[in-house]
Design a protein around this motif. Structure first.
Motif, PDB file in Angstrom:
ATOM      1  N   ALA A 107       0.839  -1.196   0.000  1.00 33.08           N
ATOM      2  CA  ALA A 107       0.000   0.000   0.000  1.00 33.08           C
ATOM      3  C   ALA A 107       0.876   1.249   0.000  1.00 33.08           C
ATOM      4  N   GLY A 108       1.953   1.186   0.765  1.00 34.72           N
ATOM      5  CA  GLY A 108       2.880   2.323   0.809  1.00 34.72           C
ATOM      6  C   GLY A 108       3.515   2.555  -0.543  1.00 34.72           C
ATOM      7  N   ARG A 109       3.923   1.466  -1.215  1.00 30.56           N
ATOM      8  CA  ARG A 109       4.528   1.610  -2.545  1.00 30.56           C
ATOM      9  C   ARG A 109       3.503   2.146  -3.546  1.00 30.56           C
ATOM     10  N   GLU A 110       2.276   1.641  -3.442  1.00 23.32           N
ATOM     11  CA  GLU A 110       1.214   2.098  -4.346  1.00 23.32           C
ATOM     12  C   GLU A 110       0.962   3.585  -4.117  1.00 23.32           C
ATOM     13  N   HIS A 111       0.933   3.988  -2.881  1.00 19.89           N
ATOM     14  CA  HIS A 111       0.722   5.392  -2.548  1.00 19.89           C
ATOM     15  C   HIS A 111       1.876   6.225  -3.081  1.00 19.89           C
ATOM     16  N   ALA A 112       3.096   5.733  -2.917  1.00 16.59           N
ATOM     17  CA  ALA A 112       4.270   6.470  -3.414  1.00 16.59           C
ATOM     18  C   ALA A 112       4.226   6.538  -4.917  1.00 16.59           C
ATOM     19  N   ARG A 113       3.817   5.494  -5.605  1.00 16.17           N
ATOM     20  CA  ARG A 113       3.735   5.495  -7.063  1.00 16.17           C
ATOM     21  C   ARG A 113       2.690   6.483  -7.538  1.00 16.17           C
ATOM     22  N   GLU A 114       1.541   6.469  -6.854  1.00 12.40           N
ATOM     23  CA  GLU A 114       0.485   7.423  -7.235  1.00 12.40           C
ATOM     24  C   GLU A 114       0.971   8.853  -7.029  1.00 12.40           C
ATOM     25  N   ALA A 115       1.713   9.052  -5.951  1.00 11.89           N
ATOM     26  CA  ALA A 115       2.238  10.396  -5.672  1.00 11.89           C
ATOM     27  C   ALA A 115       3.252  10.785  -6.758  1.00 11.89           C
ATOM     28  N   ALA A 116       4.069   9.831  -7.176  1.00 10.39           N
ATOM     29  CA  ALA A 116       5.058  10.103  -8.210  1.00 10.39           C
ATOM     30  C   ALA A 116       4.373  10.406  -9.527  1.00 10.39           C
ATOM     31  N   VAL A 117       3.316   9.659  -9.833  1.00 13.47           N
ATOM     32  CA  VAL A 117       2.578   9.881 -11.089  1.00 13.47           C
ATOM     33  C   VAL A 117       1.910  11.262 -11.054  1.00 13.47           C
ATOM     34  N   SER A 118       1.345  11.628  -9.904  1.00  9.91           N
ATOM     35  CA  SER A 118       0.708  12.938  -9.767  1.00  9.91           C
ATOM     36  C   SER A 118       1.727  14.058  -9.892  1.00  9.91           C
ATOM     37  N   ALA A 119       2.889  13.849  -9.325  1.00  8.14           N
ATOM     38  CA  ALA A 119       3.927  14.868  -9.372  1.00  8.14           C
ATOM     39  C   ALA A 119       4.441  15.000 -10.791  1.00  8.14           C
ATOM     40  N   ALA A 120       4.511  13.931 -11.514  1.00  4.96           N
ATOM     41  CA  ALA A 120       5.026  13.955 -12.871  1.00  4.96           C
ATOM     42  C   ALA A 120       3.988  14.591 -13.797  1.00  4.96           C
ATOM     43  N   ALA A 121       2.764  14.496 -13.456  1.00 11.40           N
ATOM     44  CA  ALA A 121       1.723  15.008 -14.348  1.00 11.40           C
ATOM     45  C   ALA A 121       1.520  16.470 -14.135  1.00 11.40           C
TER      46      ALA A 121
END
Length: 121
Positions: A107-121
């Motif tokens: 869940a932590g990795r998924e949250h970090a990935r979503e955060a990374a995707v949001s930051a990249a977008a």
């Protein structure tokens, strides 16, 4: 001749009396022997009863010992099964704990990935 006849009769009666005494003695001896045989028979029967009783007691004792051994074996098997169950419970708890940690990390990795995707977008 009459005196001789009287003497002969007296001798015959004495002989008969002696024969009756001997017969009575023989009957008495036979009765005593029969009583002795009966006493010996009673002793033999008592010995047989004691032997049967002893054999029965030995059989019951052996059966009781066998049942006690079986009971002890069952108790040991039950104790071993309980120990195995406890070990499996501990393993299950450890597995559940690792699973919970893995889910948390995922869940932590998924949250970090979503955060990374949001930051990249």
């Amino acid at each position: 001749a009459e005196a001789q006849g009287a003497l002969a009769l007296e001798d015959a009666q004495r002989g008969t009396s002696q024969a009756e005494k001997e017969k009575d003695a023989a009957v008495l001896e036979r009765d005593l022997a029969l009583e002795e045989c009966n006493a010996l028979l009673e002793q033999l029967q008592a010995s047989e009863v004691r032997a049967i009783a002893t054999s029965s007691v030995e059989h019951v004792t052996a059966e009781r010992n066998s049942l006690q051994e079986a009971h002890q074996a069952t108790r040991r098997e039950r104790d071993a099964a309980m120990e195995e169950r406890e070990a499996l419970r501990v393993l299950l708890q450890a597995a559940e704990s690792r699973n919970t940690e893995a889910v948390g990390h995922a869940a932590g990795r998924e949250h970090a990935r979503e955060a990374a995707v949001s930051a990249a977008a």
